[in-house]
Structure formats: C-alpha cells, structure tokens
Design a protein around this motif. Sequence first.
Motif, PDB file in Angstrom:
ATOM      1  N   SER A   1      -4.984-110.036  75.074  1.00 45.35           N
ATOM      2  CA  SER A   1      -6.090-110.244  74.144  1.00 45.35           C
ATOM      3  C   SER A   1      -6.823-108.941  73.825  1.00 45.35           C
ATOM      4  CB  SER A   1      -7.060-111.265  74.716  1.00 45.35           C
ATOM      5  OG  SER A   1      -7.304-111.002  76.080  1.00 45.35           O
TER       6      SER A   1
ATOM      7  N   GLU B   1      -5.980-107.871  70.448  1.00 44.84           N
ATOM      8  CA  GLU B   1      -6.713-108.609  69.421  1.00 44.84           C
ATOM      9  C   GLU B   1      -8.114-108.003  69.230  1.00 44.84           C
ATOM     10  OE1 GLU B   1      -7.881-113.221  68.701  1.00 44.84           O
ATOM     11  OE2 GLU B   1      -6.514-112.816  70.355  1.00 44.84           O
TER      12      GLU B   1
ATOM     13  N   GLY C   1     -11.110-112.525  69.911  1.00 43.11           N
ATOM     14  CA  GLY C   1     -10.444-111.603  70.823  1.00 43.11           C
ATOM     15  C   GLY C   1     -11.274-111.377  72.079  1.00 43.11           C
TER      16      GLY C   1
END
Lengths: 357, 303
Positions: free
Chosen positions: A325, A328, B101
Amino acid sequence: MMGYRMIRRTTASRRMAVLAPLAALLAAIVLNFVLYLLMGKDPGAVFYAMLLEPFISWNSFAEVLLKMTPLLLIAQGLAIGFRAKVINIGAEGQFVLGAIFASSVPVWFPQATGWWLWPLMLLLGAIGGALWAALPAFWRVRLNASEILVTLMMNLIAAQLLAYLLVGPWKDPMGFNFPQTVMFQWDAMVPTLFPGTRVNVALILALVWSVLAWVYMQRSFQGYQLVVGGLAPHATAYAGFSEGRAVWLSLLIGGFAAGLAGAAEVAGPLGQLQRGIASGYGYAAIIVAYLGGLHPVGIVFSSLFMAALYIGGDNAMVSAGLPASAVEVFQGSLLVCYLAAIVLVRYRFARPAEVAA
Amino acid sequence: MSALSFILAGMLAAAMPFLLAALGELVAERSGVLNLGIEGMMALGAVVAFIVVRHSGGHAMGFVAAGLASAALSLVFAWLALAVRSNQVAAGLAIGILGQGLSALFGKGYESLTVPGLPKLAIPGLSDLPVIGGLFAQDAVVWLGLLGTLAIWAAMRFTKLGLVIRAVGENPHAARALGYHVIGIRYGAVAFGGLMAGFAGAYAATVYTPLWAEGMIAGRGWIALALVVFATWMTGRVFFGAVLFGAVSLSQLAAQAGGVALSSQLLASLPYIVTILVLGVISANKRLLKINGVASLGEPFGP
C-alpha cells in the motif's frame, strides 16, 4: 507564498509544463522519504529498489513494459474524456468487463483452436468495456446523471459480477474450489514479443493506440471539438457541437480501451480469469492520465513511470519490507504534488510591488 | 425477530456512515466546493479510529482522532482547490486515492482484528413496543448523529453562518463585495466536511462493524456523494436518503438470513444499483436541480 500574488499567464508556459512533473516527483520523494523514516524503513534502500532497480536489468524492465501496457491503453482513453470534461472514473469496471467478455471464449469453448482466437477475445473485451460504459453515457445524456457517480457505481457492480462468475458458473471444476476459471488454451493467449519475457503483442497495440489518440486529439476536427467543448461548453453548444455526442464518444472510447486492456490482461500475464484481475489499474490510470498532462505523448512517459513504480514497489516489498500500500500512497501524493506544481504552467507569482506597478 | 423489526432496529445505525459523511459534504458543497475525496477521507478516519480504539483509547478519543485526521486530509484538498485553484475534480480524486492508500498502509498490522462496539442506549417504555421497539434502542453515536442532523439543519436554515455559507456558494463575488472572506469560509466548510467524513469512517470501523478489513468503506463515501445530489442539497432529505440506504443495505442481510434465493453478489450490488436508479430519476428533473443546486459548485474563485 505570503505577500505574493498569482498572476495568470497570457500563454501557458511550455518550460513549466515539462518542469512541473519533475518538481512534483521531487516533492513526492521528499514527503515519502519522511514517511519511510517514520515507518522505520531505510529510505535510501526503498528509493533504490523503487525508482532505479526497475530499469537496471532487462528482465525487470520487461516487467515494467508488461505493466505499462494496460496503464497506457486505459489512460489514453480516459484522457480523451477528461479533456472533454467527461470524468469517467469507471475504467476499473470497464477493465473487468473486458476481461470477462474475453474469457467467455476459452471458458465456453475450451477446445477451440485457431490463430484468430486471441484477436477475437481482445475485440470482445473492448466491446464489453464499451458496453459497460454505455450505461453511464446513457444516464448522463438522457437523464442528466453525473457520470462520475454512475461510473464509480458500475465499478462496484462489476466487482460483484466478477465474484459471482468465479464462485458460480465459471469456476474451474478441477480448480480445488479456488475462485478462478480454467487455464486458457494456447491459442487464446496473446503471443509474447521477446523470448524469455512476458511482454506481449498488446504493448504494440497500446503504442499504436497512443499514435491514434495523438492523431485524433491533436489533428482531427472531432478531437478539436471535444477539447473545445471541454474548455468552453456554452460557446461550443452555440457553435452547434453536441454535448451529448461528446459524452457518448468519451465514454465509449474510454470503455473500449479499458476493455481491451482487461482482455489483454487475462489473455496475457494471467492466463485465466481470477480475482487478481481487479488490481486497481483503472484507478491508477486516472493518475497516469493527469500526470501525462492529458496529452498522448506525456501519457506514454507517465505510464512508463507508473509501471516502474509498481515493479519498484514489488522490489521494495522484498528487499526493504515495504508494504504494497506504500506504493498507492506514493502514487496519491505524487498526483497531489503534481496538481500543485502544474499551477506554474498557467500562473506566475509576483510580488505585490510588481502588481501595483 | 421479523425482517421488518430487524430493519427498523438497525437502519439508523446502518445509515450513520452515509448520513455523517453526506451532511459534511452538503455543507462543503453549499459553500461551492465539490470534494470527491470522501471515500478516502472516510477510509483514513476509519483506520485512525480503529487503531486508537484498539489500543484502548476509547471510542470518544477514536472519533476525535479520526475527525482530526480526515479534516487534515481535507485541508490538503482545500489548499489545492482554493489556494492553488487546481481542478476540484482532479484534486478530490487525488485526495481520495491518497486517503485510501494511507488507510491500507496504517491498517496493515490490524487486518481481521476486532474492537468492542458501543452499548445500545434505550428509551425506556418506547423500546419495549412490539415491532418498532428496536428503533428506540440505539448507540450513543446514533443519538448524537440525530441531534447533529437537527443542529446542521437549523444552522443552515436559520443562522447567519448558514446564510453566509449559502451566499458564498451561490454568488461568491457578491459575498465578497459584502465583505465576507470567501476563501476562508470555504476552507472552514471543507474542513467541516472532512471532520464529518472522519466521524463517518470511525463509526463504520469501530461501531457498526468493529472489525478491520482493508477497503471496508466499500463505496459508502461515493454513495454519500450521490445522496447529496438525491437530496438536492437539503438537509432533511439527506437524512431520509441515508436512512433509506441504511435500510437497503440491511435488507440484504435480512434477505440472506431469510433464505431468499438470490446470489449474495446480487444482493451486495443492491445499494449501488439503487444509487444508479435514483440518480437517474432525480437528475432527470433538471428544473429541480437548477432551483436547489449550488450555482458556483466546483468553480474556482479568484480575484
């Protein structure tokens, strides 16, 4: 910026248009540097693995090219809509529908052979993606409903449809109850380009698609209408360009490209329909489109860069223990920095004294 | 318990994530700013609250921390949209992606862990009624949420602050000519939206389903955005819309428990399908949207 004023430039600055993405990248690196320090990771090792390693060996660069393919296809399609102010955030669902449509051939005809099999699947996938985008287009043109919200809802429905097929009618009967279809036969796979790598013909298609996007947006009258329609809707409506047509074109082109990308993904690196197909390319491609300045040439570079980030993120996961993540987060912060930096293209900052004079 | 009393008892709790997020967005949009990043702000609020409650900071602390975190994220959006004057749609999407995120990153070590929920506070007498009794036994956040809804409705309608926020959204140039600080008011409205999205996420993750799973917001932020449109920017209608969606999302559980022979995936898609249908019906009435809509929504303001 205290004491400074924003002055609109008379013409957009080309120098800044090139510098802004680089400045944004630098700012994102600094911000994430701090984040990695807080997480107790070695930022040097993370950035080496994330930003340099993908380009060092041919093998990892080939993986970058493989990742770049769907991002490039989808982002070129989306950018056309974004420039016409048609905000399709449904590429993720259109991508999944493309994968589903393409998979129907090997799932229903697992014995079929012939050179035409994978081209047929790609075509079906593109049609599937366009059909999934047609409903939001209809809703926007006929019912005035926001395409932003409808395309997003269609993503969530597509995810459920995929789950239904994989646990239900399309589940591989010999697959130990895993939610996935049969492995596709040889003729249902897109041929690879270089021996020993997974890069396939879809990369060529993505590059050809980019050239077509450039010709369409920069050279054709219809593309010009779309861009002007996005900039000045009232003026273009007065000039007789139809807004409805712009919506239909934008969404169908975007859906077609995303569907094609989804088809190439199942018939390429995956080789079967599985849950992993919905891995967020549709959302990442939104970032790619903006980072590339919504310009077909810029998008080629931004898709290459974002693909490298994915591969680099995988590297950093192995070598520096960075969670997936984090990539991201890096992508999100990069887009935030870019949106802040891009202001320099259209505005300059002046001291108050200069404004008065 | 019959399906009806099950839905009546649970629909307010199910409505809370929609309601809180949509009320915050309503105020932001009323001031003329469209923040598409709600899903990400909710996801961030959810993980922050979960972590705080998990380390036994208590629910109150969890909600405060979640509200502050999401408000901080919304201020990044506000800075992009208001100071830098970037495209609000792109800025909202960017903040949404960033928030999701961060949520996944912070929540990594908490996957599948649980926290204690909140006890139900019942109104004596009313909660003993047959069928509808469950409606009167709700947790503290629901009661506070109902009061908050009333307060926001009254504030937007009867107070000077509400009038100024609406004026700024309707005609920022006129509001500025009257001496109001348009950008400052918009910053405040966006931050309020962030705060509420944080509360909404906190409720989803630590009260409604007190279990951490990545992506647990599952589109509820987007539905909240759609609710603001359904409600044509009116507080009372946001409330009824949120309760309707709470009931729809509960009816899938009721249907599954009742053995309705529909695939669970189709039932899970129900809120999304209903959103698309209602959006079509409401939006088709262009006159209604024009009368109630916010004139300067999404447009950058600068001298």
